[in-house]
Write a protein that holds these residues in place. Structure first.
Motif, mmCIF file in Angstrom:
data_model
loop_
_atom_site.group_PDB
_atom_site.id
_atom_site.type_symbol
_atom_site.label_atom_id
_atom_site.label_comp_id
_atom_site.label_asym_id
_atom_site.label_seq_id
_atom_site.Cartn_x
_atom_site.Cartn_y
_atom_site.Cartn_z
ATOM 1 N N ALA A 20 0.522 -1.875 3.852
ATOM 2 C CA ALA A 20 1.820 -1.341 3.387
ATOM 3 C C ALA A 20 1.446 0.137 3.047
ATOM 4 C CB ALA A 20 2.490 -2.231 2.577
ATOM 5 N N ARG A 24 3.255 3.100 4.809
ATOM 6 C CA ARG A 24 4.261 4.092 4.044
ATOM 7 C C ARG A 24 3.736 5.571 4.238
ATOM 8 N NH1 ARG A 24 2.814 6.436 -0.268
ATOM 9 N NH2 ARG A 24 4.609 7.447 -1.771
ATOM 10 N N LEU A 70 3.457 2.503 -3.233
ATOM 11 C CA LEU A 70 4.422 1.730 -2.493
ATOM 12 C C LEU A 70 5.738 2.508 -2.691
ATOM 13 C CD1 LEU A 70 3.186 -1.738 -2.761
ATOM 14 C CD2 LEU A 70 2.702 -0.330 -0.909
#
Length: 155
Positions: A20, A24, A70
């Motif tokens: 993740a 990103r 994140l």
């Protein structure tokens, strides 16, 4: 058997988190106009408080996204219409341990206060060009931008 299952779940969760974060980062870089940059988040200890990330140019804004986060939103947004570069210097003291030797630290002034940005020497040229390419300012609103060059010798 439960220990093996729990450790397997932890490993899969760790890989999902890493995926993740890197996904990103790739999404931020897709549109172009991104640079590697470090912004000084905390000034409590001299030479410390630097946060690595990506700078993304969008119109009149430089958006700073932390490298290991994140969050979709940027950590800090700098508007070029209100940004003035006041000093350019090489990394000093403990800063030399947190960033490559060919990087430059820029001390900038914004309406919210001072901010320090570090980036590669080659990137500084593009950053200053982007800053100078901004729309003209209202003569009475803000100070003019500092122009870098050789400083005159004091006698």
């Amino acid at each position: 058997m439960r220990i093996l299952e729990a450790s397997g779940i932890c490993v899969v969760a760790l890989f999902a988190l890493l995926f993740a974060i890197f996904f990103r980062r790739r999404l931020l870089m897709v549109g172009g106009g991104t640079i590697r940059v470090q912004v000084r988040i905390n000034t409590m200890v001299l030479g410390r408080g630097w946060s690595p990330g990506l700078g993304q140019f969008l119109g009149d804004e430089l958006r700073f996204h932390r490298m290991f986060s994140l969050a979709i939103r940027p950590k800090r947004v700098l508007d070029r219409r209100a940004l003035t570069v006041e000093e350019r210097r090489p990394p000093a003291g403990p800063e030399r341990l947190t960033m490559p030797g060919h990087w430059v630290v820029l001390r900038c002034r914004t309406p919210e206060g001072e901010v320090e940005i570090a980036m590669a020497e080659t990137t500084v040229t593009g950053f200053l060009s982007w800053l100078e390419a901004g729309p003209p300012r209202d003569p009475g609103s803000l100070r003019g931008r500092t122009v870098f060059g050789p400083r005159p010798m004091e006698s």
